[in-house]
Design a protein around this motif. Sequence first.
Motif, PDB file in Angstrom:
ATOM      1  N   LYS A  41       0.857  -1.180   0.000  1.00 57.49           N
ATOM      2  CA  LYS A  41       0.000   0.000   0.000  1.00 57.49           C
ATOM      3  C   LYS A  41       0.897   1.234   0.000  1.00 57.49           C
ATOM      4  CE  LYS A  41      -3.419   2.274   2.834  1.00 57.49           C
ATOM      5  NZ  LYS A  41      -4.050   2.339   4.132  1.00 57.49           N
ATOM      6  N   LYS A  42       0.590   2.168  -0.883  1.00 60.06           N
ATOM      7  CA  LYS A  42       1.456   3.346  -1.005  1.00 60.06           C
ATOM      8  C   LYS A  42       0.859   4.546  -0.279  1.00 60.06           C
ATOM      9  CE  LYS A  42       4.330   2.899  -5.027  1.00 60.06           C
ATOM     10  NZ  LYS A  42       3.981   2.331  -6.315  1.00 60.06           N
ATOM     11  N   ILE A  43       1.710   5.257   0.446  1.00 61.62           N
ATOM     12  CA  ILE A  43       1.278   6.529   1.011  1.00 61.62           C
ATOM     13  C   ILE A  43       2.173   7.598   0.398  1.00 61.62           C
ATOM     14  CG2 ILE A  43       1.185   7.917   3.112  1.00 61.62           C
ATOM     15  CD1 ILE A  43       0.483   5.337   4.592  1.00 61.62           C
ATOM     16  N   ASP A  44       1.562   8.474  -0.336  1.00 67.93           N
ATOM     17  CA  ASP A  44       2.355   9.500  -1.019  1.00 67.93           C
ATOM     18  C   ASP A  44       2.639  10.638  -0.056  1.00 67.93           C
ATOM     19  OD1 ASP A  44       3.638  11.065  -2.756  1.00 67.93           O
ATOM     20  OD2 ASP A  44       1.849  11.708  -3.866  1.00 67.93           O
ATOM     21  N   ALA A  45       3.909  10.746   0.347  1.00 64.62           N
ATOM     22  CA  ALA A  45       4.278  11.799   1.292  1.00 64.62           C
ATOM     23  C   ALA A  45       5.141  12.848   0.611  1.00 64.62           C
ATOM     24  CB  ALA A  45       5.007  11.181   2.480  1.00 64.62           C
ATOM     25  N   SER A  46       4.992  13.013  -0.688  1.00 66.41           N
ATOM     26  CA  SER A  46       5.875  13.967  -1.361  1.00 66.41           C
ATOM     27  C   SER A  46       5.590  15.381  -0.863  1.00 66.41           C
ATOM     28  CB  SER A  46       5.737  13.873  -2.868  1.00 66.41           C
ATOM     29  OG  SER A  46       4.417  13.583  -3.210  1.00 66.41           O
ATOM     30  N   GLY A  47       6.668  16.092  -0.580  1.00 64.01           N
ATOM     31  CA  GLY A  47       6.555  17.446  -0.039  1.00 64.01           C
ATOM     32  C   GLY A  47       6.140  17.466   1.419  1.00 64.01           C
ATOM     33  N   MET A  48       6.335  16.366   2.119  1.00 62.58           N
ATOM     34  CA  MET A  48       5.935  16.330   3.532  1.00 62.58           C
ATOM     35  C   MET A  48       7.097  15.851   4.400  1.00 62.58           C
ATOM     36  SD  MET A  48       2.154  14.787   3.423  1.00 62.58           S
ATOM     37  CE  MET A  48       0.991  15.230   2.173  1.00 62.58           C
ATOM     38  N   ILE A  49       6.927  16.081   5.709  1.00 62.05           N
ATOM     39  CA  ILE A  49       7.936  15.662   6.668  1.00 62.05           C
ATOM     40  C   ILE A  49       7.602  14.247   7.142  1.00 62.05           C
ATOM     41  CG2 ILE A  49       8.904  16.129   8.957  1.00 62.05           C
ATOM     42  CD1 ILE A  49       8.063  19.041   8.579  1.00 62.05           C
ATOM     43  N   VAL A  50       8.596  13.378   7.125  1.00 64.19           N
ATOM     44  CA  VAL A  50       8.407  12.033   7.685  1.00 64.19           C
ATOM     45  C   VAL A  50       9.340  11.879   8.885  1.00 64.19           C
ATOM     46  CG1 VAL A  50       8.577   9.560   7.249  1.00 64.19           C
ATOM     47  CG2 VAL A  50       7.789  11.085   5.447  1.00 64.19           C
ATOM     48  N   MET A  51       8.769  11.540  10.010  1.00 66.96           N
ATOM     49  CA  MET A  51       9.570  11.375  11.222  1.00 66.96           C
ATOM     50  C   MET A  51       9.176  10.065  11.883  1.00 66.96           C
ATOM     51  SD  MET A  51       9.681  15.008  13.216  1.00 66.96           S
ATOM     52  CE  MET A  51      10.383  16.478  12.503  1.00 66.96           C
ATOM     53  N   PRO A  52      10.036   9.556  12.758  1.00 70.70           N
ATOM     54  CA  PRO A  52       9.589   8.420  13.575  1.00 70.70           C
ATOM     55  C   PRO A  52       8.429   8.868  14.462  1.00 70.70           C
ATOM     56  CG  PRO A  52      11.947   8.860  13.873  1.00 70.70           C
ATOM     57  CD  PRO A  52      11.407   9.983  13.067  1.00 70.70           C
ATOM     58  N   GLY A  53       7.612   7.943  14.905  1.00 67.06           N
ATOM     59  CA  GLY A  53       6.500   8.292  15.795  1.00 67.06           C
ATOM     60  C   GLY A  53       7.019   8.971  17.052  1.00 67.06           C
ATOM     61  N   GLY A  54       6.262   9.936  17.558  1.00 65.55           N
ATOM     62  CA  GLY A  54       6.706  10.709  18.721  1.00 65.55           C
ATOM     63  C   GLY A  54       6.813   9.853  19.971  1.00 65.55           C
TER      64      GLY A  54
END
Lengths: 563, 273
Positions: A41-54
Motif C-alpha cells: 500500500k502506497k502513502i504518497d508523502a511527497s513534499g511532507m515531513i516524515v519522522m519516527p513516531g513521537g
Amino acid sequence: MELIVCNGYVYDPINGINGEKMDVAVKDGKIVEKVDEQRAKKIDASGMIVMPGGVDIHTHIAGSEVNTGRLLRPEDHRKDYEAKTATTRSGVGYSVPSTFVTGYRYARMGYTTIMNPSMPPLEAKHTHEELNDTPMVDKASYPLLGDWWFVLECLKQGDVKECARFVAWMIRTTKGYAIKIVNPGGLEAWGSGRNVDSIDDTVPRFGVTPRDIIRGLCKVNKLLNLPHTIHVHTNNLGRPGNYLTALETMKSVEDLSSGNRPAIHITHCQFCAFKGEDWRSLSSGAEEIARYVNAHSHVTMDMGQIIFTDTTTMTADGPFQYTLFELSGNKWVNHDVETETASGIVPFTYRRKSYVNAIQWSIGLELALLIEDPWKIFMTTDHPNGGPFFCYPQIVSWFVSRKARDAAIKRINKRARTRSLLPSIDRELDLFEVAILTRAGQAKCLGLSSKGHLGVGADADIAVYAVNPFETDISVHYQALRRAFENSFCTIKGGHVVARDGEILEHTEGATMWIDVNVSEPFAVTEEIKKRFREYWTVEYENYPVTDSYLKSAKPMTVKADV
Amino acid sequence: MIILRPKVEFRYPVVAECINPGIFQGKASEEIGKLKIWEGNKEKRLRDLFMIREQRENRQNSAKIVMDGNISKVKRLGAYMKNGTIEIQGDVGMHLGEEMEGGEIDVNGNVGGWAGSMMKGGTIRIKGNADGHLGGPYRGSNKGMQGGKIEVHGNVGNEAGSYMRKGMIKIYGDAGQFTGVRISNGTIYVQGNCDERVGGSMTGGKIIIDGHVRAILPTFTIESVRSKVKIEDDEVGKGPYYLFTGDLSENGRGKLYVHKEKNIHLNHYERFL
C-alpha cells in the motif's frame, strides 16, 4: 501487511538522516529495507515531513492520581468533549482527559510511545488497568521507589546489592519500566507533616539523606542495567532559589556515570530552575543549569514547559502540592500513600499577566534553547502540570521560530518581559533538532532500541506531517508547522495507518512495556516481609503484585543484571 | 420573529445551543431548519424536532424567538447569546441562557436548574419557579455569575447565585438552602423566606432578605440595624434590617441584610450592638 511511505523528507536523527527525500518500507509492523512495490500500500508523502513516531518521556496519563484529578474537575470535562464515531469511543477532558481520548489525541499528533511517570506501587494495578484502556500508543510506567521504606532501610545500612535485588523485584511486581524518584526523603517526611530543605537534610526516622537516596538508587540502576537512568523530580521543586538544589542533585551523581552514558534524568526541569529569594524576586536559573549541562555528559532532562491555560497540577510531591494550594486557594487533594509515597492535586491557571507564570514560561524555553546538545533536553509539558500535551505543536513553533517567541513575549507580564533571557536568544531549532527533542532523544534516553528511529528493524511507528520544509520557511510561517503537527497527515502505528488528518481510522491497542530484570539471586520475600505487609499496608502481600494476566498486551524487555 | 413549536413531545433531553437569536439572525427559515441539534445521543436538524414559523414584524424585532409548547426537556436554550430576545411560553429545561452575554430571555413558566449559569450580561425574567443553582457555575467550577440580571417571580431551589462575582439576582418568592454561597460580589435580593445557611463562605457582595430566616450562620457577626438598604439604583428596601457581615471563616466582608420585623427570633443579636 506491506506499506511504503514514498518521497517524504525523512528526519531520522538516530540514523543521521536529515531531510533526505526517500521511501520508508514497512512489513509486518517493522521497518524493512524493501517491499514489493506492486503489492504494498502506497502513502504518497511527497513534499511532507516524515519522522519516527513521537515519544513522550513524561506524561501523567493514567493511575489513581490522574483519576482523582478527573473526579476533582468536572468543569474541565465540560469544556472539552468528543463524541463517539464508528471507530472511536466518546470521551471528555481538557487537562485530565479520559484514557481513550488521551490515546486518540496522541495518535493525531503523530505520537506512538508515551511514558506514565509516576505509579505508586500500591496503585500499580489501577495504573495498569488504565494503561490497558489507553489505545493507539505503546506505554510504560515508572514505579515510585525513592521513598519506599525498604529502599530507605537498605540504603541506611549501605546495602546497595540487597536494595538492587529489592528494586528488581519491585519493578517486576509493579510491571514498571524505570526508577522514579520524587522529592527523595521529602515524601517520607511529609507523612509527619514535614519536608526536607536540601539534599543533605536528614529524613526523619530513617537517618538517610536525599543524597544517599539518589546516589544509592543511581548505583542500583547501574547494577540492574536498566535501560533508562533514574528519573528524578528534585527536592524543593517549585520554590524560589531551587536551581541550586537541582545543580546539587546533578553534581551528586557526577562520579557515577561511566563513559558518556547519562546517569540521571532531571524531569520537568523548568520547575526546579528558579532563582531568587522569594516570589517577587524570582528570576530564571536556566542559564546556570544550561551551563552545567553543557559541560557534563551524565545528565539528561526534560523541559516541563508551561502553557498559559487552565490546567490541573498533579505530582507525587505532596508537600509541594500543599504549598500550591496555599498559593492559589483552589480546591485540592492531598494523599499519603501509606509507606510508599504521597500525592497531591490542585487545579491551576497559568496567566500571561502573572509575573511568576511568565518567568516560568520563559525558563522552559530558555532551557531548551540554551542547552546546546539536543540529545540532553526533551520536550514535555509534564502533562498536565505545565499544560495539556496537545499543546506540544505550539511549543514546537516556539522552538523553530524566533518570530513565534517574540509574538508570545509581547503578550506576557511586562516586568517578566524585561527580565527574561528569551529576547536575547537567537537560536532557532531546525527540524532535525525538533525530531531529537520530540522522539529520537527521548527514545535513546529511555533505551528503547526499536523506537524513535526509522532504521531497518525498528517498529513501524511513523508520523507524516503535511508541510514542505524546503518550500515553507518555518521560522516565518510557524503557524503552518504548528497546524501540521496538531493533526498529522498520517500516523502509522505498528505498520497500520491509525490516524489521518485528525481522524482516527483504526483503533489499535498499544503494548505495555515493562522490564523483566534477571538477577542471579532474586529477592527473597520472607515471612518477615509478608508480616510487614499485614501490619503496615492496607493490601495483603498476596494481592500486591501485578500479575502477567493483568496486562492486556504486555511487552516485557529482559535485562540481565550484575547482581 | 421566529416561532418554534415542538413537533412531538420529547422523550429524551434536547440540547439546543443553536436556538439563539444571534445565530438565527439573517437566516431564512430553511437555513434555520438545517441547524444541528442533539436529541439524546442523536444529532438531528432543528426542523426534525421543531415546527418553524416566521412572522414578519417591523425590522427592529427581527432578533426574537418565541418558544411555544412543552419544552421542559430542552436544555441550554439561548446559551452564549449576545443579543436579541427569547420568549418562552411554558416551562423550560436546565442551563437556560448559560454563559449568555447579552439580550433578554422571558419565561412564563418554570425553569430547570442552572438557569443563567455563569452568565456575563443580559437579563433573564422568570414568571414561575426556578430550580437549584440559579446563576451558579457548573459543578466543580468557581466562576459564578459575572454580570447581568436574573428575576424570578416564583420560588427558587438551593444554592441560588453561588460563586457570584457580579450582577443581580432578584427572587420574589422563597429561596432554598445555601442561597448566595461563596459569593464574592454582586447582589441577591429575596423577597420571600429563605432557608438556612444563607451566604455561607461569602467573601463580599450583598444579600438582602425581606422574609423569614430561621437562623444566621454562627460565622456571621452583627454590625448594626439599618433603616433602609439600596437594592438597585432606583429601588430601596424599607427596613429596618439587621446588618450582618461575614463569612468570618473566610475572612469575608460580605453584607447580609435581614428584615428585622419578620425575624423577631434574631433579636438576641441586638445585645451585641
